[in-house]
Design a protein around this motif. Structure first.
Motif: not given
Lengths: 322, 322
Positions: A123-124, A176, A201-203, A205-206, A214-216, A223
């Motif tokens: 997302v970033d 969005r 989206l998913r997360y 983990a680092p 961690g990152a989205v 969705d």
């Protein structure tokens, strides 16, 4: 006039209806509404900024498709990359028009391309790409930067509502996370007040040893599409209230406009009519149902805004009142 | 002491770490964080209020199940109505514990019952039922109303953060629409700042001739369960930012706690440890992983809060400082 909060609006019955509603809601007399119930929702494309000849996000996506097809010849014969590479506006606008007629086949091809283009991106990183696009890209026929394509009277209306204790939200079929940088830059609406369609989206983990980070990340899927009857659902999900004021311009806004107010609350339902070929565009396509609804009259708080007749200025170019 | 913003907290290293982080973020020197980045997310069950012997929402649901089984004998032999009617706490708490161990079978039965109980209800009717429950129901062993089961030190921490420019959110596995009335009443967190699990919703257009109204209604399905790796996804979806401060108590909070901060931002990650059998409860079940993580030390901003040692008061019953 120097204290006029709506200087880009003509002195018309539409403006008078807006001012009467807002002043009553914020006042102490009849029509008063408790501050926490003062919620205003605005559609984005065609309501807060220009959506013709194509929605601005579509231009962003098409540039990405063209770059992908440049890098990968196998994509050049497939839609939507073919249309993007060949500047086939008819195929592209047809996908959207057919969607409003209930035929989603081409829209799904287009979405498939979008998921291919942005799936697995964080997302970033996506927010950075959007910000770079908005910093440089221009409207093809209005000959102005996209970042100058917001409707000045609507931005004034946002500030006017906020000045009367309203919480303002964008509630749009647009993506969005594409709208968030634009909303901050063009409308001064913070990102937590942007409601729109979303990729899944998913997360992740680092992976490092720190245990922080961690990152989205976007998955290759949608969705939900925040349009039509999904708009009241998403407004409720995010806000937990019905809006008091709803502003839109197309058939997909009818449920959101209906949903405003309630058994114990009034409503102001505003529909922007694009009838100004000189300063912006004149079109009714995709707006037939909502315009028919608003034409029935002002009962239940429905009002049309005529761009031609109600706005003294569209993009903030006209000299202001002295 | 009369200006102490955290009077229910002991003067411990935990409190000192919280105060140092918050003062630095809001200050002008090292550790300053721009106001819009000051986002704090709090888990709810076991973090902001008591979750033992069963989560408060489960009590709400069980009372509904028992009423349904009373009305409909065919339900009495089926789970989850059987357990609700027979006060079979072992089956019920087992469903939750097994969920944390990766076995969702009983939790799905429970959810199926919930969907049966609340499907087709409007969001407005549901909110009224929740408010009525919270107005009257009491905790079974603490012998206090549920509305007095919020942890006073956490409510103080919410106000302390807000006083330093933080936007506070609830980010919980609990049902968003159950938490909203509680969040307003117990924590003064408005409903638009409650992030949680959600039942699937649909919009029913108005049936009358007015063309205004319509209702948002629960479908018989779950939209998403906001726990574990879904928490960062839902926080991003709602806020559009990583949190700066994250507060939780169970294994399902690990991803949310990890997600706080970022490459250019610090983080404060607080884990409430329930180690106070005298004033509340003492348990580590469902928190093994998060407690192991926080035990590794304070690098990356991880801190445990000991209910027993860090809190002078739990529910706001102790006489305050004069």
């Amino acid at each position: 006039m120097q204290d006029d909060p709506l200087p880009s609006w003509q002195d018309t019955a539409t403006r008078a209806a807006i001012v009467a509603f807002v002043e009553a809601a914020a006042g102490d007399g009849a029509g008063h509404v408790a501050p926490q119930e003062r919620v205003a929702v605005f559609d984005n494309d065609g309501t807060l900024w220009c959506e013709k000849p194509i929605p601005i996000q579509l231009d962003f996506v098409l540039r990405r498709f063209a770059a992908m097809a440049q890098d990968n010849p196998a994509l050049r014969g497939r839609q939507p990359w073919k249309a993007a590479r060949e500047h086939d506006g008819a195929w592209l606008s047809g996908a959207l028009v057919k969607h409003y007629d209930g035929d989603d086949a081409d829209l799904r091809l287009l979405l498939g391309g979008v998921l291919e283009a942005f799936g697995e991106m964080t997302v970033d990183a996506y927010a950075e790409e959007v910000a770079a696009f908005l910093a440089t890209a221009s409207h093809p026929s209005l000959k102005r930067p996209y970042r100058a394509c917001a409707f000045r009277p609507m931005v004034e209306l946002l500030r006017y509502l906020e000045g009367h204790g309203f919480a303002t939200y964008i509630a749009s079929g647009g993506d969005r996370d594409f709208m968030r940088p634009a909303a901050e830059a063009l409308y001064a609406i913070p990102r937590e007040r942007v409601i729109g369609s979303s990729f899944a989206l998913r997360y992740d983990a680092p992976t490092g040893s720190g245990g922080a980070g961690g990152a989205v990340v976007y998955k290759r899927g949608l969705d939900f599409l925040d349009d039509g009857p999904e708009k009241p659902v998403r407004i409720w999900s995010r806000v937990g209230r019905r809006p008091l004021v709803a502003v839109g311009n197309s058939n997909g806004d009818v449920p959101m406009l209906e949903f405003a107010g309630g058994a114990e609350l009034p409503a102001l339902r505003l529909v922007l009519r694009h009838d100004d070929a000189e300063r912006e565009f004149a079109y009714d396509d995709g707006a037939e149902q909502v315009l028919a609804r608003v034409a029935r009259g002002a009962q239940d708080g429905w009002h049309a805004i005529s761009m031609r007749d109600d706005w003294a200025d569209v993009f903030g170019d006209a000299p202001g009142p002295s």
